[in-house]
Design an enzyme around this catalytic site. Structure first.
Site, mmCIF file in Angstrom:
data_model
loop_
_atom_site.group_PDB
_atom_site.id
_atom_site.type_symbol
_atom_site.label_atom_id
_atom_site.label_comp_id
_atom_site.label_asym_id
_atom_site.label_seq_id
_atom_site.Cartn_x
_atom_site.Cartn_y
_atom_site.Cartn_z
ATOM 1 N N GLY A 31 0.806 -1.216 0.000
ATOM 2 C CA GLY A 31 0.000 0.000 0.000
ATOM 3 C C GLY A 31 0.837 1.262 0.000
ATOM 4 O O GLY A 31 2.006 1.235 -0.353
ATOM 5 N N LEU A 33 0.409 3.687 -2.098
ATOM 6 C CA LEU A 33 0.780 3.557 -3.508
ATOM 7 C C LEU A 33 1.281 4.873 -4.095
ATOM 8 O O LEU A 33 0.729 5.934 -3.813
ATOM 9 C CB LEU A 33 -0.432 3.057 -4.304
ATOM 10 C CG LEU A 33 -1.037 1.744 -3.801
ATOM 11 C CD1 LEU A 33 -2.221 1.339 -4.685
ATOM 12 C CD2 LEU A 33 -0.004 0.623 -3.756
ATOM 13 N N HIS A 37 4.120 2.073 -8.128
ATOM 14 C CA HIS A 37 3.153 0.966 -8.023
ATOM 15 C C HIS A 37 2.164 1.005 -9.204
ATOM 16 O O HIS A 37 1.819 -0.039 -9.762
ATOM 17 C CB HIS A 37 2.336 1.090 -6.737
ATOM 18 C CG HIS A 37 3.124 0.917 -5.471
ATOM 19 N ND1 HIS A 37 3.359 1.947 -4.600
ATOM 20 C CD2 HIS A 37 3.701 -0.176 -4.926
ATOM 21 C CE1 HIS A 37 4.055 1.507 -3.564
ATOM 22 N NE2 HIS A 37 4.282 0.214 -3.738
ATOM 23 N N GLN A 61 7.937 -9.553 7.547
ATOM 24 C CA GLN A 61 9.142 -9.068 6.886
ATOM 25 C C GLN A 61 9.774 -7.863 7.585
ATOM 26 O O GLN A 61 10.729 -7.288 7.081
ATOM 27 C CB GLN A 61 8.862 -8.770 5.417
ATOM 28 C CG GLN A 61 7.997 -7.562 5.122
ATOM 29 C CD GLN A 61 7.644 -7.495 3.646
ATOM 30 O OE1 GLN A 61 6.848 -8.280 3.141
ATOM 31 N NE2 GLN A 61 8.239 -6.556 2.920
ATOM 32 N N GLY A 149 8.551 -4.555 -8.749
ATOM 33 C CA GLY A 149 9.422 -3.459 -9.175
ATOM 34 C C GLY A 149 10.885 -3.852 -9.071
ATOM 35 O O GLY A 149 11.293 -4.554 -8.141
ATOM 36 N N GLU A 150 11.676 -3.367 -10.026
ATOM 37 C CA GLU A 150 13.122 -3.637 -9.977
ATOM 38 C C GLU A 150 13.816 -2.819 -8.897
ATOM 39 O O GLU A 150 14.982 -3.042 -8.608
ATOM 40 C CB GLU A 150 13.758 -3.314 -11.336
ATOM 41 C CG GLU A 150 13.468 -4.368 -12.367
ATOM 42 C CD GLU A 150 14.258 -4.162 -13.637
ATOM 43 O OE1 GLU A 150 14.904 -3.110 -13.801
ATOM 44 O OE2 GLU A 150 14.215 -5.062 -14.495
ATOM 45 N N LYS A 151 13.120 -1.853 -8.299
ATOM 46 C CA LYS A 151 13.751 -1.081 -7.220
ATOM 47 C C LYS A 151 14.188 -2.028 -6.113
ATOM 48 O O LYS A 151 15.245 -1.879 -5.538
ATOM 49 C CB LYS A 151 12.785 -0.029 -6.677
ATOM 50 C CG LYS A 151 13.524 1.064 -5.947
ATOM 51 C CD LYS A 151 12.719 1.674 -4.859
ATOM 52 C CE LYS A 151 13.113 1.072 -3.574
ATOM 53 N NZ LYS A 151 12.240 1.260 -2.476
ATOM 54 N N VAL A 178 10.634 3.497 -11.166
ATOM 55 C CA VAL A 178 10.128 4.838 -11.518
ATOM 56 C C VAL A 178 10.820 5.833 -10.586
ATOM 57 O O VAL A 178 10.912 5.595 -9.376
ATOM 58 C CB VAL A 178 8.596 4.906 -11.378
ATOM 59 C CG1 VAL A 178 8.075 6.307 -11.688
ATOM 60 C CG2 VAL A 178 7.939 3.883 -12.308
HETATM 61 O O1 PAF Z 1 7.708 -4.966 -2.189
HETATM 62 C C1 PAF Z 1 6.816 -4.991 -1.327
HETATM 63 O O2 PAF Z 1 6.024 -4.053 -1.197
HETATM 64 C C2 PAF Z 1 6.698 -6.184 -0.405
HETATM 65 O O3 PAF Z 1 7.934 -6.666 -0.029
HETATM 66 C C3 PAF Z 1 5.802 -7.307 -0.970
HETATM 67 C C4 PAF Z 1 6.393 -7.910 -2.240
HETATM 68 C C5 PAF Z 1 4.422 -6.765 -1.260
HETATM 69 C C6 PAF Z 1 5.679 -8.433 0.040
HETATM 70 O O4 PAF Z 1 5.113 -7.987 1.238
#
Ligand code: PAF
Length: 283
Positions: A31, A33, A37, A61, A149-151, A178
């Site tokens: 989120g 965004l 995104h 995470q 995203g490649e970021k 981006v």
């Molecule tokens: O890149 C992210 O926003 C997160 O690591 C993901 C891939 C949504 C997993 O929680």
């Protein structure tokens, strides 16, 4: 755009689409965004019939000292932005849906080695959390394609490895970073920067671009380049975690025989941990 919170509702919709032979793309997000995104959503729309966006701030995470509680949650704005770009479905699960059991005892997916280097070294357990939640999202949505995203380049490589190793029938697609006008990679965490830090932050991208041209012009002492990058960042006021030249495919340390490289950097500026990377091809 439909918004669903339960696994049952989600299954019903995705089953219906699959019965109609529609290709489903998933864009997993946490989120808050931004244009980066929305670019992932547009890319997904170009290669699939239906696009599901998930918004879930994944507790697994985040480390105990990290910004899980403070992570920006802006569901109303996000939902409006997704309607504007015409996403098909927004999945916003509760923590209990993603982790029905106590987090400490929850089964997890670990990607050895790759998950422990670079950002994984500084954020222990981070990529286990990412791999676990992405595997769960794949099971819930059952997409044909998933777009990242490649970021977060290391995340992309970790997810590719997981998908391949666990025989998940999902095609993983990476989309170019981006950037703001001054080159700063778009990130939800940029909002932690003060105005003065925001002005400094663009130097990260300038540094990457400088190193890329040096290497493309023939510089080969990669370890010396990495050390110099760390010093440059420190002098500019960053607290760098790493600056590293890696092989693009598997993130092994880059050496003389490698032609497709990735330069990856992570550095703190005030309260924000910024990450960025660039591809470097040697002809
Ligand atoms: O890149 C992210 O926003 C997160 O690591 C993901 C891939 C949504 C997993 O929680």
């Amino acid at each position: 755009m439909q918004t669903v919170t339960s696994a049952d509702e989600l299954h019903a919709v995705s089953r219906h689409w699959r019965q109609q032979a529609q290709r489903i793309a998933l864009v997993p997000t946490m989120g808050n965004l931004h244009a980066g995104h929305l670019q992932l959503v547009r890319h997904a729309q170009a290669i699939a019939d239906r696009v599901v966006v998930s918004i879930f701030v994944n507790p697994m995470q985040f480390g105990p000292e990290e910004d899980y509680a403070a992570y920006p949650r802006t569901l109303e704005d996000d939902s409006r932005a997704l309607m504007d770009v015409d996403a098909d479905l927004l999945f916003v699960p509760e923590v209990e849906t993603m982790y029905p059991e106590d987090l400490a005892n929850a089964p997890y997916v670990e990607v050895p080695e790759l998950g422990k280097i670079l950002c994984g070294k500084f954020r222990p357990g981070h990529f286990t959390g990412v791999a676990t939640v992405v595997a769960k999202l794949f099971n819930l949505v059952q997409p044909d394609i998933a777009v990242f995203g490649e970021k977060d380049y290391q995340q992309l490589v970790v997810i590719r490895r997981m998908t391949q190793a666990l025989c998940m029938p999902v095609v993983i697609v990476g989309v170019a970073t981006v950037r703001e006008d001054d080159g700063l990679a778009m990130s939800s965490r940029n909002r932690y920067l003060t105005p003065a830090e925001r002005a400094t932050a663009a130097q990260l991208y300038q540094l990457l671009c400088g190193i890329k041209s040096d290497i493309e012009a023939g510089a080969t002492d990669y370890r010396a380049i990495e050390q110099a990058a760390m010093s440059t960042l420190q002098q500019a006021g960053f607290r760098p975690d790493y600056a590293s030249l890696r092989r693009a495919s598997d993130l092994a340390e880059a050496g003389p025989g490698d032609s497709e490289l990735r330069l990856l950097v992570a550095a703190w500026l005030g309260q924000a941990r910024l990450i960025d990377n660039l591809s470097i091809s040697i002809s």
